[in-house]
Design a protein around this motif. Structure first.
Motif, PDB file in Angstrom:
ATOM      1  N   GLU A 211       0.896  -1.376  -0.147  1.00  0.00           N
ATOM      2  CA  GLU A 211      -0.557   0.255   0.043  1.00  0.00           C
ATOM      3  C   GLU A 211       0.857   1.314   0.173  1.00  0.00           C
ATOM      4  O   GLU A 211       0.356   2.854  -0.397  1.00  0.00           O
ATOM      5  N   HIS A 212       2.341   0.869   0.406  1.00  0.00           N
ATOM      6  CA  HIS A 212       3.238   2.425  -0.228  1.00  0.00           C
ATOM      7  C   HIS A 212       3.558   2.739  -0.880  1.00  0.00           C
ATOM      8  O   HIS A 212       3.658   4.134  -1.107  1.00  0.00           O
ATOM      9  N   GLU A 213       3.529   1.611  -1.979  1.00  0.00           N
ATOM     10  CA  GLU A 213       3.395   2.403  -3.945  1.00  0.00           C
ATOM     11  C   GLU A 213       1.787   3.074  -3.305  1.00  0.00           C
ATOM     12  O   GLU A 213       2.493   3.848  -4.961  1.00  0.00           O
TER      13      GLU A 213
ATOM     14  N   ILE B 190       0.613   5.380   5.364  1.00  0.00           N
ATOM     15  CA  ILE B 190       2.221   6.159   5.620  1.00  0.00           C
ATOM     16  C   ILE B 190       2.214   4.777   7.609  1.00  0.00           C
ATOM     17  O   ILE B 190       0.818   5.130   8.160  1.00  0.00           O
ATOM     18  N   ASP B 191       3.442   4.680   7.566  1.00  0.00           N
ATOM     19  CA  ASP B 191       3.927   4.249   9.211  1.00  0.00           C
ATOM     20  C   ASP B 191       4.334   5.134   9.905  1.00  0.00           C
ATOM     21  O   ASP B 191       4.842   6.148  10.090  1.00  0.00           O
ATOM     22  N   VAL B 192       2.829   5.345  11.080  1.00  0.00           N
ATOM     23  CA  VAL B 192       3.035   6.598  11.899  1.00  0.00           C
ATOM     24  C   VAL B 192       4.240   5.617  13.711  1.00  0.00           C
ATOM     25  O   VAL B 192       3.940   4.883  14.319  1.00  0.00           O
TER      26      VAL B 192
ATOM     27  N   TYR C 223      -1.294  -7.451  11.894  1.00  0.00           N
ATOM     28  CA  TYR C 223      -1.389  -6.499  12.679  1.00  0.00           C
ATOM     29  C   TYR C 223      -0.499  -5.436  12.908  1.00  0.00           C
ATOM     30  O   TYR C 223       0.526  -5.931  13.251  1.00  0.00           O
ATOM     31  N   GLU C 224      -0.759  -4.368  12.094  1.00  0.00           N
ATOM     32  CA  GLU C 224      -0.057  -3.258  12.626  1.00  0.00           C
ATOM     33  C   GLU C 224      -0.377  -2.128  12.771  1.00  0.00           C
ATOM     34  O   GLU C 224      -1.150  -1.424  12.519  1.00  0.00           O
ATOM     35  N   PRO C 225      -0.069  -1.691  14.344  1.00  0.00           N
ATOM     36  CA  PRO C 225      -1.112  -0.618  15.128  1.00  0.00           C
ATOM     37  C   PRO C 225       0.076   0.724  14.478  1.00  0.00           C
ATOM     38  O   PRO C 225      -1.254   2.159  14.362  1.00  0.00           O
ATOM     39  N   TRP C 226       0.739   1.153  13.790  1.00  0.00           N
ATOM     40  CA  TRP C 226       1.322   2.186  13.397  1.00  0.00           C
ATOM     41  C   TRP C 226       0.709   2.498  11.194  1.00  0.00           C
ATOM     42  O   TRP C 226       1.160   3.101  10.854  1.00  0.00           O
ATOM     43  N   HIS C 227      -0.046   1.407  10.767  1.00  0.00           N
ATOM     44  CA  HIS C 227      -0.146   1.623  10.181  1.00  0.00           C
ATOM     45  C   HIS C 227      -1.596   2.431   9.579  1.00  0.00           C
ATOM     46  O   HIS C 227      -2.078   1.349   9.297  1.00  0.00           O
ATOM     47  N   TYR C 228      -1.563   3.361   8.840  1.00  0.00           N
ATOM     48  CA  TYR C 228      -2.521   3.967   8.016  1.00  0.00           C
ATOM     49  C   TYR C 228      -2.734   4.232   6.949  1.00  0.00           C
ATOM     50  O   TYR C 228      -1.592   4.781   6.334  1.00  0.00           O
TER      51      TYR C 228
HETATM   52 ZN   LIG Z   1       2.862   0.724   6.112  1.00  0.00          ZN
END
Ligand SMILES: [Zn+2]
Length: 309
Positions: A224-226, A231-233, A277-282
């Motif tokens: 999805e970053h592409e 955004i990873d926060v 689960y990626e708590p940082w990936h929005y």
């Molecule tokens: Zn990410």
């Protein structure tokens, strides 16, 4: 009237009644054996199910008439995110996975996860713009030319991260709102191009094989970053790994949707998103859809299948 005449009238009346009764009985029997009710009863449905079936929309009814007895169909028809085109897949999946409840079967099939991840992936519909779906079944082609990338100010990111302009505007607003409550939200990773994603993935693959690589990185085209919309926060000190334990993480879960962002890979939904689960990936999807997704409390993959596709 004489006696004979009376007798004859009585006889005619009796014959008349007999004829009418026979005709009515015939009509009733004819109706019975040619009725939808009878056909459904013959298939095995009970009275209550038949009443339900007869009130269904035409396409749902037709499917039942054209197929063998299967009361699961009615259970699936009741599901909120039921999609008619998927009905056969729901039934097949349920047959092989009896312990999976109906809602989850619908969710799994709707996102395509009744197949193994990366099975027959398709080029995603980039016309969907900020609502485009990039996951393990939908990819961005290598020649995708991303537009409106901007470089984030160091006030909002660790170093020169890039993101789509619209997402950036809302990210800044979000970071400022967090700041007002004494919280710091910074971008760790934002846009990644296909080449860089290939490098990341292939490094893992060469070192530890496909299975491992798939568990830690998306294949090129599938990240999805592409899209420039993810955004990873983290906070200044948490890093990604420690972000879940911060008050910023709680704040993001509760507030990100007010700025058009959603938590993309929630806990317990790995079987739908294909990612841990990626708590940082929005992910930025815009205010309207972020609000709806937050309210419905479903993954973006499910939302896309039902509301966008
Ligand atoms: Zn990410």
């Amino acid at each position: 009237m004489n006696y004979d005449k009376k007798k004859r009238v009585v006889l005619y009346v009796i014959i008349g009644f007999a004829v009418i009764t026979a005709v009515l009985a015939g009509l009733y029997a004819y109706k019975m054996f040619n009725s939808n009710e009878y056909e459904l009863k013959k298939k095995g449905y009970n009275e209550k199910q038949i009443n339900t079936i007869l009130k269904l929309d035409q396409d749902k009814k037709t499917y039942i008439f054209n197929n063998e007895y299967n009361p699961d169909i009615l259970k699936f028809y009741n599901e909120k995110y039921f999609i008619m085109d998927n009905v056969k897949k729901y039934i097949n999946y349920k047959k092989d996975n009896k312990d999976t409840d109906y809602s989850d079967v619908v969710a799994i099939v709707n996102v395509g996860a009744d197949e193994k991840f990366y099975t027959n992936p398709v080029k995603t519909d980039i016309e969907k713009g900020k609502l485009m779906l990039v996951n393990k079944f939908n990819y961005l082609p290598t020649d995708y030319e991303i537009e409106d990338l901007v470089t984030m100010n160091l006030q909002f990111a660790f170093n020169d991260k890039q993101i789509k302009a619209e997402a950036y505007e809302y990210f800044k607003e979000m970071a400022r709102a967090a700041k007002d409550e004494g919280l710091t939200i910074l971008a760790n990773t934002a846009y990644r191009d296909n080449e860089y994603q290939s490098l990341l993935y292939n490094n893992q693959k060469n070192r530890r094989g496909t299975e491992y690589a798939d568990s830690v990185a998306a294949r090129p085209g599938h990240s999805e970053h592409e899209t420039g919309l993810a955004i990873d926060v983290s906070t200044m000190k948490s890093g990604l790994g420690g972000f879940a334990e911060t008050p910023e993480s709680t704040w993001m879960k509760d507030n990100a949707h007010r700025f058009g962002f959603i938590l993309r890979y929630p806990e317990g939904k790995e079987h739908l998103t294909g990612f841990n689960y990626e708590p940082w990936h929005y992910r930025y999807v815009g205010l309207e859809d972020a609000g709806k997704i937050n309210e419905l409390d479903i993954t973006f993959d499910e939302y896309y299948a039902f509301y966008i596709k």
